[in-house]
Motif scaffolding. Sequence first.
Motif, PDB file in Angstrom:
ATOM      1  N   ARG A  81      -8.999   1.725  -3.733  1.00  0.00           N
ATOM      2  CA  ARG A  81      -8.132   1.212  -4.779  1.00  0.00           C
ATOM      3  C   ARG A  81      -7.747   2.226  -5.716  1.00  0.00           C
ATOM      4  O   ARG A  81      -8.817   2.620  -6.166  1.00  0.00           O
ATOM      5  CB  ARG A  81      -8.960  -0.160  -5.141  1.00  0.00           C
ATOM      6  CG  ARG A  81      -8.431  -1.517  -4.429  1.00  0.00           C
ATOM      7  CD  ARG A  81      -8.650  -2.482  -5.290  1.00  0.00           C
ATOM      8  NE  ARG A  81      -8.070  -3.925  -4.834  1.00  0.00           N
ATOM      9  CZ  ARG A  81      -8.458  -4.735  -4.184  1.00  0.00           C
ATOM     10  NH1 ARG A  81      -9.885  -4.801  -4.191  1.00  0.00           N
ATOM     11  NH2 ARG A  81      -7.914  -5.804  -3.905  1.00  0.00           N
TER      12      ARG A  81
ATOM     13  N   SER B 179       1.350   1.877  -5.447  1.00  0.00           N
ATOM     14  CA  SER B 179       0.548   0.733  -5.427  1.00  0.00           C
ATOM     15  C   SER B 179      -0.799   0.824  -5.609  1.00  0.00           C
ATOM     16  O   SER B 179      -1.389   2.136  -5.790  1.00  0.00           O
ATOM     17  CB  SER B 179       0.660   0.191  -3.839  1.00  0.00           C
ATOM     18  OG  SER B 179       0.360   1.209  -3.212  1.00  0.00           O
TER      19      SER B 179
ATOM     20  N   ILE C  72      -9.056   4.109   3.014  1.00  0.00           N
ATOM     21  CA  ILE C  72      -8.492   3.124   2.242  1.00  0.00           C
ATOM     22  C   ILE C  72      -9.416   3.084   0.797  1.00  0.00           C
ATOM     23  O   ILE C  72     -10.645   2.668   0.963  1.00  0.00           O
ATOM     24  CB  ILE C  72      -8.251   1.714   2.860  1.00  0.00           C
ATOM     25  CG1 ILE C  72      -7.612   2.142   4.188  1.00  0.00           C
ATOM     26  CG2 ILE C  72      -7.654   0.954   1.887  1.00  0.00           C
ATOM     27  CD1 ILE C  72      -7.865   0.948   5.131  1.00  0.00           C
TER      28      ILE C  72
ATOM     29  N   CYS D  69       1.067  -1.094  -0.181  1.00  0.00           N
ATOM     30  CA  CYS D  69      -0.106   0.082  -0.063  1.00  0.00           C
ATOM     31  C   CYS D  69       0.794   1.389  -0.106  1.00  0.00           C
ATOM     32  O   CYS D  69       1.925   1.269   0.305  1.00  0.00           O
ATOM     33  CB  CYS D  69      -1.029  -0.016   1.146  1.00  0.00           C
ATOM     34  SG  CYS D  69      -0.022   0.213   2.866  1.00  0.00           S
TER      35      CYS D  69
ATOM     36  N   ILE E  75      -3.561  -0.106  -3.508  1.00  0.00           N
ATOM     37  CA  ILE E  75      -4.108   0.128  -2.327  1.00  0.00           C
ATOM     38  C   ILE E  75      -3.637   1.384  -1.705  1.00  0.00           C
ATOM     39  O   ILE E  75      -2.229   1.725  -1.578  1.00  0.00           O
ATOM     40  CB  ILE E  75      -3.836  -0.763  -1.087  1.00  0.00           C
ATOM     41  CG1 ILE E  75      -4.279  -2.358  -1.744  1.00  0.00           C
ATOM     42  CG2 ILE E  75      -4.593  -0.593   0.116  1.00  0.00           C
ATOM     43  CD1 ILE E  75      -5.833  -2.474  -2.126  1.00  0.00           C
TER      44      ILE E  75
END
Length: 294
Positions: A169, A87, A167, A35, A89
Motif C-alpha cells: 500500500r 492508486s 503487493i 491497483c 494498492i
Amino acid sequence: MSARADSRPCEPCGTSTATAIGAHEVQPDMSPDRCTIVAAVNDRTVLARNLLLSPDIAGGRQPDLLLKEGFNSAAAAYNRAIDEARSDILVFVHQDVYLPEHWFDAVSRAIRSLDDAGIAWGVLGSFGVRGGSPGGWGRVYTTGRGLHGRVIHGPEPVETLDEIVLITRRSTGLRFDAELPHFHLYGTDLCLQARSAGLSNYAIPAFCVHNTNQLIELPAEFYRCHDHIKKKWRHCLPIHTSCIVISRFDRERHERRLKALVHKALGRVTHPLARVDDPRKVCSLDLQIGRSRQ
C-alpha cells in the motif's frame, strides 16, 4: 484466516528507508479494487509474451501499468513508480510472470479479508517463506521447478516474499532501499522494513506462472545483495528467503559453493531450462489448485 505473522522486533542497523508520503505527491485512489501494476523491464519481447498476455492487463481491466526501463536497480525503478502511482494498492511484478484470469479478483479478496479482520499488513505476494516451514507458502509454477509451494486458501503469514510478485500500500510509506544494488532480495528488505514498522506480511492464494530462464547458480550480483541485507539486518539473522537462508556464518552459501565446485570437478554440466513459448499452456485449473503431481 491464519494466525498473525511473527511480530518479534526487527530493526535495521542504520536508517530506515520507509518514509511518509509528502503533501506534494500524487494522492492515490484508496479503493482496494484499483491497483497500479509496476514492472522493471529490460526485454520487451519477454514482457509481451508473459506479463502483457495476462487477461486482465491485455483486456484493459487493469489499465494502470507502469513500465520502468533503463534503471540500474529494482529499487530505483520501483521507487520512481511509487511516486508516479495513481492508486494506493501497488503490484510489483516481474516482466516474465503471467497472471491468470481473475488474478486481481483474488488479490482484492485477500486484501478485503485482511482489512475486515483489522490486520495491518505491509507486503503481500504469491509465494513466501518462514522459518520451520520448508517448501514455502502459496502455490505457483516456475519454469524448471514446476508446481511448488503449499496450497493455501487464505492469507498465510510469512517472514519474506519472493520478488516475482510484491503487493504493498502506498499509504504505508514503505519504499525500496535505494542503497540495495542490482535486482535481488529487494523484496526481503521490504518485508523486513514492514516488520520493523509493526506490519505483517502474507502469502495469498494468487496463483501465477513465473516463466523464467531458470538459474543453475546464483550470480555474483545476488551475493552482493545478500551481503547488503546481512549487514543491514544483522540483528534479525537468520533471515529466510525463497532463494537462501541468510545466516551469521553463511552456511547455505558455503554449501552451495562447495556443491558447485564438486560438480565442476566431476565434469557434471547442468543446463538451465528455458522459458516456455506460451505461459497460458501451464495455467490449467489442475495446476492452480495443485492436483497435478503433488
